[in-house]
Design a protein around this motif. Sequence first.
Motif, mmCIF file in Angstrom:
data_model
loop_
_atom_site.group_PDB
_atom_site.id
_atom_site.type_symbol
_atom_site.label_atom_id
_atom_site.label_comp_id
_atom_site.label_asym_id
_atom_site.label_seq_id
_atom_site.Cartn_x
_atom_site.Cartn_y
_atom_site.Cartn_z
ATOM 1 N N GLN A 56 0.849 -1.179 0.000
ATOM 2 C CA GLN A 56 0.000 0.000 0.000
ATOM 3 C C GLN A 56 0.892 1.239 0.000
ATOM 4 O OE1 GLN A 56 -3.210 -0.048 -0.362
ATOM 5 N NE2 GLN A 56 -3.677 -2.213 0.075
ATOM 6 N N LEU A 57 0.417 2.315 -0.624
ATOM 7 C CA LEU A 57 1.244 3.514 -0.731
ATOM 8 C C LEU A 57 1.687 4.028 0.631
ATOM 9 C CD1 LEU A 57 -0.372 5.520 -3.674
ATOM 10 C CD2 LEU A 57 1.985 4.715 -3.509
ATOM 11 N N GLU A 58 0.809 3.901 1.643
ATOM 12 C CA GLU A 58 1.180 4.359 2.985
ATOM 13 C C GLU A 58 2.267 3.497 3.603
ATOM 14 O OE1 GLU A 58 -2.865 2.178 3.361
ATOM 15 O OE2 GLU A 58 -1.872 3.595 1.989
ATOM 16 N N ASP A 59 2.462 2.283 3.085
ATOM 17 C CA ASP A 59 3.516 1.399 3.607
ATOM 18 C C ASP A 59 4.860 1.607 2.916
ATOM 19 O OD1 ASP A 59 1.928 0.136 5.507
ATOM 20 O OD2 ASP A 59 1.215 -1.372 4.077
ATOM 21 N N VAL A 60 4.861 2.333 1.805
ATOM 22 C CA VAL A 60 6.108 2.534 1.073
ATOM 23 C C VAL A 60 7.113 3.303 1.925
ATOM 24 C CG1 VAL A 60 7.156 3.642 -0.936
ATOM 25 C CG2 VAL A 60 5.013 2.373 -1.183
ATOM 26 N N ASP A 61 6.647 4.332 2.666
ATOM 27 C CA ASP A 61 7.556 5.096 3.520
ATOM 28 C C ASP A 61 8.158 4.212 4.617
ATOM 29 O OD1 ASP A 61 7.170 7.387 2.073
ATOM 30 O OD2 ASP A 61 5.629 8.198 3.386
ATOM 31 N N ARG A 62 7.356 3.322 5.171
ATOM 32 C CA ARG A 62 7.877 2.407 6.198
ATOM 33 C C ARG A 62 8.887 1.440 5.589
ATOM 34 N NH1 ARG A 62 2.728 -0.112 8.994
ATOM 35 N NH2 ARG A 62 4.353 -1.115 10.270
ATOM 36 N N PHE A 63 8.592 0.932 4.403
ATOM 37 C CA PHE A 63 9.540 0.069 3.685
ATOM 38 C C PHE A 63 10.863 0.806 3.475
ATOM 39 C CE2 PHE A 63 11.376 -0.738 -0.528
ATOM 40 C CZ PHE A 63 11.688 -2.082 -0.450
ATOM 41 N N THR A 64 10.786 2.069 3.058
ATOM 42 C CA THR A 64 11.985 2.861 2.799
ATOM 43 C C THR A 64 12.817 3.022 4.063
ATOM 44 O OG1 THR A 64 10.793 4.076 1.072
ATOM 45 C CG2 THR A 64 12.835 5.064 1.916
ATOM 46 N N GLU A 65 12.171 3.317 5.191
ATOM 47 C CA GLU A 65 12.902 3.501 6.443
ATOM 48 C C GLU A 65 13.536 2.200 6.926
ATOM 49 O OE1 GLU A 65 10.167 5.165 9.187
ATOM 50 O OE2 GLU A 65 10.165 7.156 8.264
ATOM 51 N N VAL A 66 12.818 1.089 6.761
ATOM 52 C CA VAL A 66 13.359 -0.203 7.204
ATOM 53 C C VAL A 66 14.578 -0.587 6.367
ATOM 54 C CG1 VAL A 66 12.893 -2.684 7.306
ATOM 55 C CG2 VAL A 66 11.216 -1.067 8.195
ATOM 56 N N VAL A 67 14.457 -0.482 5.038
ATOM 57 C CA VAL A 67 15.536 -0.929 4.159
ATOM 58 C C VAL A 67 16.746 -0.006 4.248
ATOM 59 C CG1 VAL A 67 16.213 -1.339 1.762
ATOM 60 C CG2 VAL A 67 13.985 -2.123 2.586
ATOM 61 N N PHE A 68 16.530 1.292 4.066
ATOM 62 C CA PHE A 68 17.666 2.202 3.940
ATOM 63 C C PHE A 68 18.084 2.843 5.264
ATOM 64 C CE2 PHE A 68 15.693 2.036 -0.255
ATOM 65 C CZ PHE A 68 16.803 1.739 -1.045
ATOM 66 N N GLY A 69 17.168 2.922 6.217
ATOM 67 C CA GLY A 69 17.520 3.509 7.495
ATOM 68 C C GLY A 69 17.914 2.492 8.544
ATOM 69 N N TYR A 70 17.207 1.360 8.581
ATOM 70 C CA TYR A 70 17.453 0.355 9.613
ATOM 71 C C TYR A 70 18.419 -0.731 9.128
ATOM 72 C CZ TYR A 70 16.567 -3.284 13.075
ATOM 73 O OH TYR A 70 16.717 -4.246 14.046
ATOM 74 N N MET A 71 18.082 -1.387 8.025
ATOM 75 C CA MET A 71 18.957 -2.434 7.496
ATOM 76 C C MET A 71 20.273 -1.840 6.994
ATOM 77 S SD MET A 71 16.090 -4.682 5.438
ATOM 78 C CE MET A 71 17.282 -5.827 4.790
ATOM 79 N N ALA A 72 20.192 -0.697 6.340
ATOM 80 C CA ALA A 72 21.361 0.067 5.871
ATOM 81 C C ALA A 72 22.385 -0.796 5.140
ATOM 82 C CB ALA A 72 22.023 0.783 7.048
ATOM 83 N N PRO A 73 21.985 -1.439 4.051
ATOM 84 C CA PRO A 73 22.947 -2.287 3.316
ATOM 85 C C PRO A 73 23.976 -1.445 2.576
ATOM 86 C CG PRO A 73 20.928 -2.076 2.066
ATOM 87 C CD PRO A 73 20.674 -1.384 3.381
ATOM 88 N N VAL A 74 25.053 -2.081 2.190
ATOM 89 C CA VAL A 74 26.052 -1.403 1.367
ATOM 90 C C VAL A 74 25.451 -1.052 0.007
ATOM 91 C CG1 VAL A 74 28.304 -1.640 0.244
ATOM 92 C CG2 VAL A 74 27.936 -2.560 2.551
ATOM 93 N N ALA A 75 24.629 -1.950 -0.520
ATOM 94 C CA ALA A 75 23.990 -1.717 -1.823
ATOM 95 C C ALA A 75 22.589 -2.316 -1.807
ATOM 96 C CB ALA A 75 24.818 -2.319 -2.951
ATOM 97 N N ALA A 76 21.725 -1.767 -2.654
ATOM 98 C CA ALA A 76 20.362 -2.288 -2.786
ATOM 99 C C ALA A 76 19.942 -2.184 -4.247
ATOM 100 C CB ALA A 76 19.388 -1.518 -1.903
ATOM 101 N N ILE A 77 19.248 -3.226 -4.708
ATOM 102 C CA ILE A 77 18.707 -3.240 -6.067
ATOM 103 C C ILE A 77 17.190 -3.293 -5.955
ATOM 104 C CG2 ILE A 77 18.569 -4.493 -8.243
ATOM 105 C CD1 ILE A 77 21.356 -5.582 -7.723
#
Length: 427
Positions: free
Chosen positions: A117-138
């Motif tokens: 859902q569009l409202e979940d996209v921001d949460r997905f973004t924070e989890v992946v790039f803010g919390y998981m913080a990988p060296v790279a993401a595709i």
Amino acid sequence: MMNTIFTPPLYIQRYEFVIDFVKKNKPKKVVDLGCNDCTLLRKLKFHKEIELLAGLDIDCAVIRDKMYELAPIPTDYLQPGDHPLTIELYQGSVTERDPRTKGFDLVTSIELIEHLQLEDVDRFTEVVFGYMAPVAAIISTPNADFNPLLPGLTGFRHYDHKFEWTKVEFQTWALKVCREFGYVVAFTGVGQIPAQEESIGFCSQIGVFQIDRSGGDVPRLQNNVAEEHLPYRVLYNVVYPSLCDSNIFQRTLVNEVLYWAETLKREWLEEIRGVGEEESEQTDEEEGCSREGMDREESQTGEEQADRERVEAGGRGFEVENEEVGGEGKTDMGQEELYREGQSVCVPLVRLCSCPRVQALSGTVQRLTKFLLENSRVQLTNDGTAVVLVDSDDEDLEWDENCDNTGTCSFLVSSMENEDWETELGQ
């Protein structure tokens, strides 16, 4: 529909894009978000540089249906890697934080974000790039600008898609991610058709994100480890065999030694047999020539016959002398050459250590000797030279007694019956 338009099919092109990235960048830890039936994971497990491979999906049924295809196969035990590969599969949502997903070199999200859902996209973004913080993401997602080029398509490409971004919308989101979390992004994609307008872009648009290290420290969400819980449920976990395990290393090394010893022995026996057959044919020819010349010999004078006998005696004396100089079947190559001892064939360790796989495992003859001493399938003679003995099973081959090397110290590998050999290699 898209599988008939693109060659190879679009989903394969997406997987190949990830595989090419892995080959080039060699990440050690990779997690696939929305792993579905684990197809991408099954392809990635063959890349030896990966040490941890994880998959996450909210649908446990689709994971359970295919997860055992990630299990080690017999080849993984016969030829273990240099380091262990761990595979972990989880059930959970990409909008939840789980500490087991932190610290990865690469996060992949292939055609996943459009199912949120569009409202979940921001949460997905924070989890992946803010919390998981990988060296790279595709991150890949459908390109809505491409949809008019797909015959018969009305609406979204899949019934479960909640949205589909245009190229501008996707790039706007991606650049915002870079500003907020300290990444840089390269835009690309897969899937194009002839004569399309270049401005439309790819059928599947892809953003390749990498940490921007040019600006120093990168902002990250703070986490209190003591308060963190584990929302994801483990569905599958397996650790592949590797040479880091001393027992596996010993078994692999001894198996390689026995295999190459048997191979070298058989080649040597075939060479000896071939020489014997040539000598037998030569003897038959000489006997034929002797019979043809009997009449001429009878007509020779006494003086001619005496001269001939003296020449033949001198030749036999020369041959005997050469045999004595050669010693007990040894050649100028010394311990690099195979030789016989009793009813066994001796395969020197220095010769075995020249076999690429044995050399890669042991490094030197001294180390090879040390490793073999620690294995119960290996025995050392009293005087202890490093030579492997393999029992000869060639009963048709007649041995020359002068080939015995009773004065040579040997490193003994216990002989194995054929069925024991196969059983050991099958472990």
